[in-house]
Design an enzyme around this catalytic site. Structure first.
Site, PDB file in Angstrom:
ATOM      1  CD  GLU A 113     -13.246  30.121  46.494  1.00  0.00           C
ATOM      2  OE1 GLU A 113     -13.519  28.767  47.191  1.00  0.00           O
ATOM      3  OE2 GLU A 113     -13.352  30.150  45.176  1.00  0.00           O
ATOM      4  CB  CYS A 157     -15.243  26.202  45.099  1.00  0.00           C
ATOM      5  SG  CYS A 157     -13.617  26.366  44.562  1.00  0.00           S
TER       6      CYS A 157
END
Length: 458
Positions: free
Chosen positions: A230, A264
């Site tokens: 990720e 993120c």
């Protein structure tokens, strides 16, 4: 050698240091993880889930203590730190409650006479390499499903999160995860490579930068290990129209500066239709004006938190200055503090040229970057003109219109009329250079499972 440390980003003061593990300690960690796995996998899923359930309960019982640890370590406010503890606990609890049902055997039709079943079995010890921006949430979404499944965890946390990393291991063991079943390790980069290469480690999960993902992914591939990555995001937030432009701008601002902008899947590119653009930017400018540095442990109204480190603040400042040099306009904020503190005032940036380096860069800090567009097609083209593909959102009073645009976003998560839907049951992950694999939800527990075929002939 003391690499791991707790450093208050508000002051630059080093509070405590921790030694990097020796190679002998790494070997002991791997041996313990492998031994624990052989016991843990043979326990019933109900027993494993009960221990994981207790982990969630202990997170809530110790919320204030846990929140204070990460507020000091990486600079988020106490309120946001407490929210993170709650979210982490909800993820852990979700897998304790629903995990067993998600990994039950599944019989499938077969053209060959017999009974065909897909089993969901553990694979062994796993290595997690976790970031500093959400010290508990990131660990929870990796560790909880895999512990319920029957895997064991070796957790290498960020070097600024040493105290919280140790606190998580203590909670795991108190809750009934066997010694060796969840271990924190203060490893070096070379030791990470050693662990990935070791045959006792069966997979690796990393949340971090593109650069780190490329390195870890290459090491995993070299040794034929499954990995989940990720990585970064420059998520688009497309605003086609709004009845309450100021309200949508306020929601955009709040999400963009949440956690010091160090998220993120933050809305790092706000793509706004021409007829509401000026009002939208004016509201962002109003929200950014007049903010002052504050103490993350006692944050007041109109104050902002430090970033995770002075280096992080300096990096964001340099990125903003480079964008301005390329032709962008700094509408508000964007002031790097003097002294050792990691303060960078939340900023509004417009007019970033699409042919500049800045257009392609993720700014991992509190900077709202806004683009003006004149049609749905132009908004969509700009949104997809990106090497990353984590998430994205589209806002409109016409839900069908927004859904049509959202359906064409090249991302792992699309949203209509909300920036990011986040809950334990909702899968999280991206495409393109944002990585691969999913965490959370019903699919998160299957990433490191041996989905074994069992066939009994008749």
């Amino acid at each position: 050698m003391a690499k791991y440390r707790v450093l208050n980003p508000a002051t630059g003061e080093i509070v405590e240091t921790f030694d990097v593990a020796t190679d002998a300690e790494i070997e002991q960690t791997l041996a313990a993880a492998d031994a624990a796995y052989r016991d843990w996998r043979d326990r019933s899923v109900q027993e494993r889930a009960a221990a994981v359930k207790r982990v969630a309960e202990l997170f809530i019982e110790r919320k204030d203590e846990l929140a204070r640890l990460i507020a000091l370590e990486m600079g988020k406010s106490l309120a946001e730190s407490a929210d993170e503890v709650d979210f982490a606990a909800s993820i852990i609890d979700y897998y304790a409650v629903y995990g067993p049902g998600l990994i039950t055997d599944q019989e499938i039709p077969s053209t060959i006479p017999g009974k065909a079943t897909i089993e969901h079995l553990p694979v062994g010890a796993l290595l997690g390499v976790m970031p500093w921006n959400f010290p508990y949430y990131q660990v929870a979404r990796f560790a909880a499903p895999n512990l319920v499944l029957g895997n064991t965890i070796v957790l290498k946390h960020a070097d600024i999160c040493a105290r919280s990393a140790l606190a998580v291991q203590a909670i795991m063991e108190e809750a009934g995860i066997p010694v060796g079943g969840y271990q924190n390790v203060f490893a070096s980069h070379d030791q990470i490579a050693t662990m990935i290469a070791d045959p006792r480690v069966q997979g690796v999960s990393l949340t971090g930068s593109e650069r780190a993902g490329a390195i870890i992914g290459a090491q995993a591939g070299q040794h034929l290990k499954k990995c989940v990555l990720e990585l970064g995001g420059i998520d688009p937030m497309v605003v086609l129209d709004a009845d309450d432009v100021a309200g949508v701008a306020k929601a955009a601002w709040d999400f963009r500066v949440y956690n010091g902008g160090q998220v993120c899947n933050s809305n790092k590119r706000m793509i706004v239709m021409d007829d509401i653009y000026d009002e939208f930017v004016a509201e962002l400018r109003r929200l950014a004006d007049g903010l002052v540095p504050g103490d993350q442990l006692d944050l007041g109204e109109g104050q902002f938190v430090p970033m995770s480190s002075r280096a992080a603040a300096e990096t964001v400042n340099a990125q903003v200055q480079k964008a301005v040099a390329a032709g962008a306009t700094l509408e508000a904020g964007g002031v790097l503090s003097d002294g050792p503190g990691a303060y960078f005032s939340p900023a509004v940036l417009t007019g970033v040229p699409r042919d500049s380096e800045s257009y392609r860069e993720e700014i991992f800090g509190p900077v709202a970057t806004v683009y003006r567009v004149y049609s749905d097609e132009e908004a969509l083209e700009l949104a997809n003109d990106c090497d990353l593909g984590l998430g994205g959102s589209v806002f409109s009073t016409d839900e069908a219109r927004a859904a049509r645009v959202a359906s064409r976003l090249e991302v792992g998560m699309t949203h209509v009329n909300t920036i990011a839907a986040e809950a334990a049951e909702l899968p999280f992950g991206g495409v393109k250079r944002s990585g691969f694999g999913r965490e959370m939800g019903p699919v998160g527990i299957g990433e490191f499972a041996n989905r074994r075929l069992s066939f009994v002939a008749k």
